[in-house]
Design an enzyme around this catalytic site. Structure first.
Site, short mmCIF file in Angstrom:
data_model
loop_
_atom_site.label_atom_id
_atom_site.label_comp_id
_atom_site.label_asym_id
_atom_site.label_seq_id
_atom_site.Cartn_x
_atom_site.Cartn_y
_atom_site.Cartn_z
N ARG A 1 -4.46 7.02 14.28
CA ARG A 1 -3.92 8.55 14.78
C ARG A 1 -4.73 8.95 15.58
O ARG A 1 -4.55 9.65 16.66
CB ARG A 1 -3.88 9.49 13.38
N CYS B 1 -10.38 -9.47 -5.58
CA CYS B 1 -10.93 -8.03 -5.94
C CYS B 1 -10.84 -7.84 -7.37
O CYS B 1 -11.91 -7.48 -8.00
CB CYS B 1 -10.09 -7.12 -5.23
N CYS C 1 -3.97 10.56 19.29
CA CYS C 1 -4.24 11.88 19.58
C CYS C 1 -5.12 11.67 21.21
O CYS C 1 -4.70 12.50 21.95
CB CYS C 1 -5.49 12.52 18.67
N CYS D 1 -6.07 21.86 19.40
CA CYS D 1 -4.93 22.08 18.73
C CYS D 1 -5.02 22.24 17.28
O CYS D 1 -4.01 22.85 16.51
CB CYS D 1 -4.32 20.51 18.76
N CYS E 1 -10.29 18.19 19.74
CA CYS E 1 -9.43 18.29 18.67
C CYS E 1 -9.28 19.85 18.01
O CYS E 1 -8.23 20.25 17.57
CB CYS E 1 -10.35 17.67 17.72
N CYS F 1 -13.77 -9.08 -9.80
CA CYS F 1 -14.88 -8.21 -10.14
C CYS F 1 -14.57 -6.79 -10.60
O CYS F 1 -15.23 -6.36 -11.44
CB CYS F 1 -15.67 -7.95 -8.83
N HIS F 2 -13.53 -6.32 -10.06
CA HIS F 2 -13.23 -4.90 -10.12
C HIS F 2 -12.22 -4.68 -11.24
O HIS F 2 -12.22 -3.38 -11.48
CB HIS F 2 -12.71 -4.28 -9.02
#
Lengths: 110, 272
Positions: B229, B87, B233, B191, B188, B90-91
């Site tokens: 998550r 990575c 849920c 809640c 969703c 290039c970065h």
């Protein structure tokens, strides 16, 4: 069950005055399997924890902790020590399976 | 007789009043240290934590998420794949090149012609530029790199595009968010909008913001992605979780991110 590339982090002041009480913070990546949890298939994961943590300051042991299965994953341990000489702190964590993880930090005491 | 009836009535009224007070959302004066975690009506999950968990997040050594940040940094600098690059090749330094990047994800990729999230972007860079195998979803490496990259946006506001080509994905995410599902037949929204700030047993429901993901959850005893998550849920309301990387979850990520537009990135957050 050996754990690859165990990571630990430290916070040790790089400089201190002689006689200062300094706080050292440590954390290590470790699942700390208590032996009471189950995997996805309902099978109990055998106990595997870090059972001992010791710290030496220029070769002299200044801190020791015996860890029990109730301690959470990725245990964070911090303690206080009196800075009296320049040198290094050596940190050693011992796993139930015999693996030993180490880290170290330097300090300059004026 | 009358006196007794009066006492019973007063007692009943007191119980009703007490129940009403306990069921109400939190109305306490905001703690000044929360100021940066609240933007208008939006509140980061941070403000729902107890002081010890907040202290854990605030300290970069006690915050276990940083163990993965260290791993992410090592991976960033490691050479991998047939092209023999990393990575960093290039970065350069992630602290510079990745600053503000994660705050804009998920985003529409013109070449691919679809919405992608940060994990997908990382894997695309690996397969297309490095000639390296993609990391598995929720693997230690992908979590470490995602956390490391998103850390570079810490403190910066969430800023996702929901117009233009991203709009239809945002609508898809919004529809999923508002649709009842599962054995408990809940959405969703119920809640995290209708009952946000209310107590669910002994826990106070948050707005379900994602500005802190990947997050170290104490209940996971490890770090996890926002899609993990979403899966949990779904499972909690007894709905079928979708597989990691599903287009619906990526669209949902965009919608949920937009609900936190302007909140500061907190990655790696510490939550329950």
């Amino acid at each position: 069950m050996a754990i690859q590339n165990v990571a630990s982090r430290l916070l040790v002041p790089s400089m201190a005055k002689k006689g200062d009480i300094i706080e050292i913070k440590t954390i290590i990546m470790h699942p700390m399997y208590s032996g009471f949890t189950k995997d996805q298939n309902g099978k109990t994961i055998p106990r595997e924890i870090i059972n001992t943590f010791t710290v030496s300051y220029n070769g002299k042991q200044v801190f020791k902790m015996e860890l029990q299965p109730s301690i959470s994953s990725n245990p964070f341990i911090s303690f206080f020590v009196k800075a009296d000489q320049s040198g290094s702190f050596e940190f050693t964590w011992v796993d139930d399976n015999g693996d030993v993880y180490k880290n170290q930090a330097q300090i300059t005491v004026t | 007789m009358v006196r007794r009836a009066l006492l019973v009535a007063v007692g009943a009224a007191m119980i009703v009043a007490l129940a009403w007070i306990l069921a109400r959302p939190v109305i306490s004066a905001p703690d000044p240290s929360f100021a940066k975690y609240i933007v208008g009506e939006e509140k980061s999950g941070y403000v729902y934590l107890d002081s010890q968990t907040r202290a854990m997040e605030d300290d970069d050594v006690s915050n276990p998420g940083f163990l993965w940040v260290d791993k992410g940094k090592a991976l960033w600098n490691a050479t991998d794949g047939t092209a023999g690059t990393s990575c960093a090749a290039c970065h350069g330094a992630a602290e510079t090149s990745m600053k503000g990047v994660a705050a804009t994800y998920p985003k529409y990729d013109r070449k691919l012609g679809k919405l992608i999230d940060l994990e997908q972007r990382i894997n695309l860079e690996r397969t297309q530029r490095m000639g390296a195998a993609p990391y598995a979803w929720e693997s230690e490496q992908l979590l470490a790199l995602t956390t490391y990259v998103k850390l570079q946006s810490r403190g910066m506001p969430v800023h996702v595009a929901i117009d233009g080509p991203a709009h239809k994905y945002w609508l898809e995410g919004k529809k999923y968010y508002q649709t009842r599902r599962g054995q408990l037949n809940m959405s969703c929204e119920q809640c995290h909008v209708e009952y946000a700030d209310h107590l669910l047993r002994a826990d106070r429901l948050s707005q379900g913001q994602t500005n802190g993901f990947p997050t170290y959850r104490l209940s996971w005893q490890g770090i996890g992605s926002v899609q993990r998550r979403f899966q949990s849920c779904n499972v909690k309301i007894r709905a079928n979780p979708l597989p990691y990387g599903s287009a619906t979850y990526v669209a949902l990520e965009l919608y949920v991110a937009s609900r936190g537009e302007g909140l500061p990135i907190e990655t790696p957050a510490v939550r329950k």
